[in-house]
Motif scaffolding. Sequence first.
Motif, mmCIF file in Angstrom:
data_model
loop_
_atom_site.group_PDB
_atom_site.id
_atom_site.type_symbol
_atom_site.label_atom_id
_atom_site.label_comp_id
_atom_site.label_asym_id
_atom_site.label_seq_id
_atom_site.Cartn_x
_atom_site.Cartn_y
_atom_site.Cartn_z
ATOM 1 N N ARG A 90 0.816 -1.218 0.000
ATOM 2 C CA ARG A 90 0.000 0.000 0.000
ATOM 3 C C ARG A 90 0.846 1.263 0.000
ATOM 4 N NH1 ARG A 90 -4.403 -0.021 4.593
ATOM 5 N NH2 ARG A 90 -4.820 1.939 3.495
ATOM 6 N N PHE A 91 1.975 1.227 0.707
ATOM 7 C CA PHE A 91 2.813 2.428 0.827
ATOM 8 C C PHE A 91 4.262 2.107 0.446
ATOM 9 C CE2 PHE A 91 -0.485 2.460 4.151
ATOM 10 C CZ PHE A 91 -1.228 3.561 3.731
ATOM 11 N N PRO A 92 4.511 1.748 -0.796
ATOM 12 C CA PRO A 92 5.887 1.372 -1.177
ATOM 13 C C PRO A 92 6.873 2.529 -1.085
ATOM 14 C CG PRO A 92 4.484 1.522 -3.115
ATOM 15 C CD PRO A 92 3.590 1.647 -1.937
ATOM 16 N N ARG A 93 6.416 3.754 -1.327
ATOM 17 C CA ARG A 93 7.330 4.901 -1.254
ATOM 18 C C ARG A 93 7.787 5.133 0.187
ATOM 19 N NH1 ARG A 93 3.608 7.123 -5.139
ATOM 20 N NH2 ARG A 93 4.597 7.418 -7.171
ATOM 21 N N ALA A 94 6.857 5.117 1.121
ATOM 22 C CA ALA A 94 7.211 5.317 2.523
ATOM 23 C C ALA A 94 8.146 4.217 3.018
ATOM 24 C CB ALA A 94 5.948 5.384 3.382
ATOM 25 N N VAL A 95 7.898 2.977 2.612
ATOM 26 C CA VAL A 95 8.766 1.862 3.008
ATOM 27 C C VAL A 95 10.163 2.056 2.440
ATOM 28 C CG1 VAL A 95 9.107 -0.629 2.791
ATOM 29 C CG2 VAL A 95 6.830 0.283 3.292
ATOM 30 N N PHE A 96 10.243 2.528 1.196
ATOM 31 C CA PHE A 96 11.558 2.728 0.573
ATOM 32 C C PHE A 96 12.328 3.846 1.289
ATOM 33 C CE2 PHE A 96 14.432 4.538 -2.584
ATOM 34 C CZ PHE A 96 15.069 3.405 -3.043
ATOM 35 N N VAL A 97 11.665 4.925 1.637
ATOM 36 C CA VAL A 97 12.333 6.027 2.349
ATOM 37 C C VAL A 97 12.864 5.539 3.695
ATOM 38 C CG1 VAL A 97 11.968 8.252 3.463
ATOM 39 C CG2 VAL A 97 11.031 7.831 1.178
ATOM 40 N N LEU A 98 12.068 4.742 4.403
ATOM 41 C CA LEU A 98 12.514 4.213 5.691
ATOM 42 C C LEU A 98 13.694 3.257 5.511
ATOM 43 C CD1 LEU A 98 11.963 4.346 8.684
ATOM 44 C CD2 LEU A 98 10.305 2.497 8.415
ATOM 45 N N ALA A 99 13.688 2.488 4.420
ATOM 46 C CA ALA A 99 14.810 1.589 4.147
ATOM 47 C C ALA A 99 16.086 2.381 3.876
ATOM 48 C CB ALA A 99 14.473 0.695 2.964
ATOM 49 N N VAL A 100 15.974 3.526 3.207
ATOM 50 C CA VAL A 100 17.152 4.374 2.973
ATOM 51 C C VAL A 100 17.688 4.912 4.308
ATOM 52 C CG1 VAL A 100 17.955 6.496 1.870
ATOM 53 C CG2 VAL A 100 16.404 4.964 0.647
ATOM 54 N N VAL A 101 16.796 5.276 5.209
ATOM 55 C CA VAL A 101 17.220 5.745 6.535
ATOM 56 C C VAL A 101 17.948 4.628 7.281
ATOM 57 C CG1 VAL A 101 16.404 6.581 8.768
ATOM 58 C CG2 VAL A 101 15.382 7.452 6.649
ATOM 59 N N VAL A 102 17.433 3.390 7.184
ATOM 60 C CA VAL A 102 18.088 2.261 7.835
ATOM 61 C C VAL A 102 19.462 2.011 7.223
ATOM 62 C CG1 VAL A 102 17.942 -0.224 8.260
ATOM 63 C CG2 VAL A 102 15.918 1.210 8.531
ATOM 64 N N ALA A 103 19.585 2.142 5.876
ATOM 65 C CA ALA A 103 20.881 1.967 5.228
ATOM 66 C C ALA A 103 21.888 2.999 5.725
ATOM 67 C CB ALA A 103 20.705 2.061 3.711
ATOM 68 N N HIS A 104 21.455 4.217 5.975
ATOM 69 C CA HIS A 104 22.351 5.219 6.553
ATOM 70 C C HIS A 104 22.681 4.883 8.010
ATOM 71 C CE1 HIS A 104 21.234 7.573 3.010
ATOM 72 N NE2 HIS A 104 22.229 8.415 3.302
ATOM 73 N N ALA A 105 21.724 4.289 8.713
ATOM 74 C CA ALA A 105 21.978 3.938 10.113
ATOM 75 C C ALA A 105 23.032 2.846 10.227
ATOM 76 C CB ALA A 105 20.674 3.494 10.786
ATOM 77 N N TYR A 106 23.133 1.968 9.179
ATOM 78 C CA TYR A 106 24.164 0.935 9.216
ATOM 79 C C TYR A 106 25.564 1.544 9.297
ATOM 80 C CZ TYR A 106 20.816 -2.752 8.047
ATOM 81 O OH TYR A 106 19.792 -3.648 8.083
ATOM 82 N N LEU A 107 25.706 2.786 8.813
ATOM 83 C CA LEU A 107 27.022 3.436 8.885
ATOM 84 C C LEU A 107 27.465 3.686 10.319
ATOM 85 C CD1 LEU A 107 26.554 6.078 6.032
ATOM 86 C CD2 LEU A 107 27.786 3.900 5.897
ATOM 87 N N LEU A 108 26.505 3.703 11.263
ATOM 88 C CA LEU A 108 26.832 3.949 12.671
ATOM 89 C C LEU A 108 27.206 2.685 13.408
ATOM 90 C CD1 LEU A 108 23.942 6.448 13.534
ATOM 91 C CD2 LEU A 108 26.264 6.970 12.741
ATOM 92 N N ALA A 109 27.133 1.530 12.727
ATOM 93 C CA ALA A 109 27.522 0.272 13.363
ATOM 94 C C ALA A 109 29.044 0.163 13.401
ATOM 95 C CB ALA A 109 26.918 -0.906 12.602
ATOM 96 N N PRO A 110 29.593 -0.481 14.412
ATOM 97 C CA PRO A 110 31.054 -0.584 14.532
ATOM 98 C C PRO A 110 31.679 -1.557 13.555
ATOM 99 C CG PRO A 110 30.004 -1.746 16.327
ATOM 100 C CD PRO A 110 28.909 -1.047 15.594
ATOM 101 N N VAL A 111 30.877 -2.413 12.932
ATOM 102 C CA VAL A 111 31.375 -3.354 11.933
ATOM 103 C C VAL A 111 30.545 -3.183 10.657
ATOM 104 C CG1 VAL A 111 32.212 -5.035 13.612
ATOM 105 C CG2 VAL A 111 29.851 -5.162 12.812
ATOM 106 N N ALA A 112 31.060 -3.752 9.564
ATOM 107 C CA ALA A 112 30.342 -3.674 8.288
ATOM 108 C C ALA A 112 29.136 -4.603 8.323
ATOM 109 C CB ALA A 112 31.273 -4.052 7.135
ATOM 110 N N VAL A 113 27.951 -4.047 8.333
ATOM 111 C CA VAL A 113 26.708 -4.828 8.353
ATOM 112 C C VAL A 113 25.804 -4.329 7.226
ATOM 113 C CG1 VAL A 113 26.812 -5.302 10.823
ATOM 114 C CG2 VAL A 113 25.663 -3.246 9.997
ATOM 115 N N GLY A 114 24.840 -5.120 6.906
ATOM 116 C CA GLY A 114 23.866 -4.762 5.875
ATOM 117 C C GLY A 114 22.664 -5.677 5.972
ATOM 118 N N GLY A 115 21.760 -5.548 5.059
ATOM 119 C CA GLY A 115 20.566 -6.381 5.072
ATOM 120 C C GLY A 115 19.848 -6.336 3.745
#
Length: 421
Positions: A90-115
């Motif tokens: 129903r809301f693919p755009r909102a989900v995609f924006v939140l996924a981009v925020v999560v991808a930026h949050a991975y930069l704050l992890a002490p090791v290389a992580v992803g999903g």
Amino acid sequence: MTSGNRSSTSPDDELRLPRPPGVMRRFWARHPRIADVLVAGVCLLVSLVPATSFRGDGDAVGIARYWPMTGPVVVGLVILGCASLLLRRRFPRAVFVLAVVVAHAYLLAPVAVGGLLLCMSAYSLAVYRSTRACLIGVGIALGSLATSAAVLGLTGVIGPAIAWNAVIGEAVVTTIGALIGTNVGNRKRYVAALIDRSRQLVVERDQQTQLAAASERERIARELHDIVAHSLTVMVALAEGVAASTEMDRARPGATAIATTGREALRDMRATLGVLRDPDAAPLAPLARDTAAETIASARAAGFDATLTVAGERPELSSAVQLAISRIAQEAVTNAIRHARGATRIDLRIAYEPASVTITVTDDGEPLDAPPVATGGYGLRGLRERVELTGGAVEAGPAPGRGWRVRAVLPLEQENHDESS
């Protein structure tokens, strides 16, 4: 009951679409919520486990020293992003924006992580919105992620491994998701367009059927009116003459004419109704015959001085033109018998020319009761419609001196009009 069932049938019922192939595909199509829960669970497992496996301590360097403070934020964003996959349809755009925020949050992890969150959100954006929206979203997401990773890496906040993983790893999985989503989305939209077009064709077919049925009803009503009105008018005139006669020998021809007119009317009605019963019969083909002489004979039997004049060489006529000539002559003569007060003479003239035929009916009665074609009754309206179907023109008005005149001109070339009618 049958008509009610037919009227309630929807276009979807008549499409008779085949079932989707594959047992699993049909299962996921019937249970989309289960599919969304499984996708969200897999993404949460892949994304959250690496992030929570690290434990920061005082000897850590760089961003790792802040993990006890930033860790709950990253974990919370990952959980929220994976949970948002439940609303990706129903809301693919909102989900995609939140996924981009999560991808930026991975930069704050002490090791290389992803999903897989950005991969699944790019897939959902391509399937449930459009390919263009997916391409624009992926371009903006990867561009912003690369910029953030470069800034944090150059300033020494994060290590090279984390920066490279953010750029290359997310770019690879996001591209894969976008390509698969584009393929699936384009196929889904293509199939939906085909189904929508099929529904439109079903609706247009039903509309064309209704229009054809209405046109055929009007055509049959016009034919029956011409048959019944002319025959009954002549029979009434003959019956009045027979009733006024006191001699049997003089009344016998009138009674014979009444019987003859009735038999002809029955024959024409059977021919018209026979077209309805026979689906292979051409419309109104049995009635396409020259009845001008019979029409004048009926007028003479009714006591009028009726004449028939044929000018020019009669060419080979199409059924539409021949039927129109006969019905125009019949209707005009019938109107003269019924409405022309004090009329004693009726003249029917049919003039054949190389490109057209002209039918003229003139009487010598008082034209007060004879209405013009534009405002006449059903008979004259049907006459006008018949002439228009053949591409001709008709006019009616007072004749020079006395009486009333009906004049119709029909073109002999009827190919286009036959096809349209």
